[in-house]
Design an enzyme around this catalytic site. Structure first.
Site, PDB file in Angstrom:
ATOM      1  N   ASP A  22      10.199  -2.662  -2.648  1.00  0.00           N
ATOM      2  CA  ASP A  22      10.056  -1.390  -1.942  1.00  0.00           C
ATOM      3  C   ASP A  22      10.947  -1.381  -0.706  1.00  0.00           C
ATOM      4  OD1 ASP A  22       8.384  -3.403  -0.796  1.00  0.00           O
ATOM      5  OD2 ASP A  22       7.220  -1.877   0.261  1.00  0.00           O
ATOM      6  N   GLU A  47       5.581  -4.514   0.416  1.00  0.00           N
ATOM      7  CA  GLU A  47       5.819  -5.318   1.616  1.00  0.00           C
ATOM      8  C   GLU A  47       5.940  -4.442   2.855  1.00  0.00           C
ATOM      9  OE1 GLU A  47       7.963  -7.711   4.653  1.00  0.00           O
ATOM     10  OE2 GLU A  47       8.505  -5.769   3.795  1.00  0.00           O
TER      11      GLU A  47
END
Length: 482
Positions: free
Chosen positions: A115, A179
């Protein structure tokens, strides 16, 4: 004996070779056995461009898009055990295990997250989801955080695959979701629901460190061995509401503005750790500014007066100031709903990063005192957390990374480093897996600071360099010579 013209030509060639070795993006010496630099550069770039095109901005994440792309590159490789872990709503984690041909030690993990943070597209000079080459750089969201390192990790993994028969450790590529915040469907989910696929890994290599470039040369290689702890603190101001035509002395927004300005200027107490003491001591040896170098030496010394003067000088350099104590950054201001109404409430949000072992309650109390406004209350959002242990510099992985860096940039010291940003490494350290962080691309500070910002970019020549650093490191810790 060489004739003069031949001698001159030889000297010029030797000089050209020596100066090329000093260039930040030209590794010193030949490539390691089994590593093709040109192929690594092409592979890393192709993977990175493919990843940038996938919209995995978090929220909502949609990491399954990236997991599918990476899995497709790995699926048909013999000796690679693949697990695509779908966690629903378009989110996924990916684990690929390169099975060692001569197993004699526990696995090592190399990892990155799929991400990326969001973008304000109108503030970019290039479309953030379109990989764009310009003046020797590749632009795009995730170029350095963390799609670039992830692409370099996979490129290294693919070249290691050819040496699988020699490996003494399994090499596990771990690609995580979430994350950059939100629901815990990433590393926390993997550790809770799929830890068996990590096969009792002993060590891990993640993002978080830096290969620092100054003046076109690599100044230092900073390896993350610990990181600050992430918190949010909210300041709430309250006061009477009223008509905008009648100014009120106890206006909540005015009180909030005064308190926020004071906290912004406030300096939390100095708090050094073993890592930051080593960091400044080592950095002093390569710092060209004599006064700054002396401050780096004095900051960890016994002389309180010299330490105070050193802190004053180091505070003037934001990357140095950020590791001296808790970091407090104002990130949001909210209040009011009409231009002719005095609101009864306003809020400010601070991103607070504490040094491992630091008491967040004491920091919040310090912010309250520094704010100095009875109308404004500072409160921690969420709960205090336990800091994970620092990763030691004596492990085979740290030593392999240090050896790889010295081979590629022999003039640059390798320094343990406390990251100011939060990474997945904290969860692994808390789970008992010593974890080290390195953003493997040589970057000037200007480019480091584009992380999470507009026009994120990576030097194209850095791509092969990063893949080689990871290859050397993984071969050093997992190969036959360990």
């Amino acid at each position: 004996m060489l004739k003069p013209p031949v001698l001159v030509s030889a000297l010029l060639a030797a000089f050209a070779l020596s100066t090329a070795a000093q260039d930040a993006w030209t590794p010193a010496g030949p490539a390691p056995p089994g590593f093709d630099r040109e192929q690594a550069g092409r592979e890393t770039r192709a993977l990175l461009e493919g990843l940038i095109r996938l919209d995995t901005r978090n929220p909502p994440g949609n990491e399954r898009l990236a997991a599918d792309l990476l899995a497709a590159r790995l699926r048909d490789l013999p000796g690679v055990e693949l697990h695509l872990l779908d966690v629903g709503e378009g989110r996924a984690n990916l684990i690929a295990r390169l099975v060692a041909g001569a197993p004699a030690a526990r696995p090592v993990i190399v990892m990155g997250h799929m991400d990326v943070v969001g973008t304000q597209d109108e503030k970019w000079s290039t479309p953030p989801l379109v990989p764009t080459e310009r003046e020797g750089y590749l632009y795009g969201r995730g170029a350095i955080d963390c799609k670039g390192p992830l692409a370099a990790s996979l490129a290294a993994f693919l070249q290691l695959h050819a040496r699988r028969a020699e490996l003494r450790r399994d090499v596990i590529l771990l690609c995580t979701a979430a994350e950059e915040g939100g629901p815990e469907v990433g590393i926390a989910w993997v550790l809770e629901h799929a830890r068996q696929h990590l096969h009792d890994a002993e060590l891990a290599l993640n993002e978080g460190g830096r290969v620092r470039v100054e003046g076109g040369r690599i100044k230092s290689v900073n390896v993350q061995t610990t990181e600050k702890v992430y918190y949010e603190v909210r300041a709430t101001a309250r006061g009477p509401s009223g008509h905008g035509s009648v100014p009120l002395p106890d206006n909540a927004l005015a009180a909030l503005a005064r308190a926020v300005a004071r906290v912004h200027a406030w300096r939390p107490p100095l708090r050094l750790t073993d890592t930051t003491r080593r960091y400044f001591a080592a950095l002093a040896e390569v710092e060209p500014d004599p006064a700054l170098a002396q401050a780096m030496r004095d900051i960890g010394g016994p002389d309180l007066g010299a330490r105070a003067a050193a802190q004053e000088r180091l505070e003037g350099v934001p990357p140095h100031a950020a590791v001296l104590h808790a970091g407090i950054a104002l990130t949001k201001l909210e209040g009011g709903f009409r231009t002719n109404v005095i609101p009864s409430e306003g809020t400010a949000t601070f991103n607070v990063r504490t040094v491992p072992g630091e008491d967040i309650a004491a920091i919040v109390s310090g912010m309250q005192a520094a704010g100095g406004e009875p109308q404004v209350t500072f409160e921690l959002v969420g709960q205090a957390r336990v800091s994970p242990p620092e990763s030691p510099v004596t492990t085979p992985l740290y030593q392999a990374l240090a050896a790889a860096a010295r081979a590629m940039a022999p003039e640059a010291p390798v320094i343990p480093f406390m990251s100011t940003g939060a990474t997945d490494g904290a969860a692994l350290r808390a789970a008992g897996i010593p974890t080290y962080g390195i953003l493997p691309f040589p970057l000037a500070q200007e480019d480091e600071l584009r992380m999470h910002g507009d026009d994120e970019r990576v030097p194209l020549r850095a791509l092969a360099w990063g893949a080689e650093l990871l290859y050397r490191t993984l071969l050093g810790v997992a190969g036959p010579g360990e």
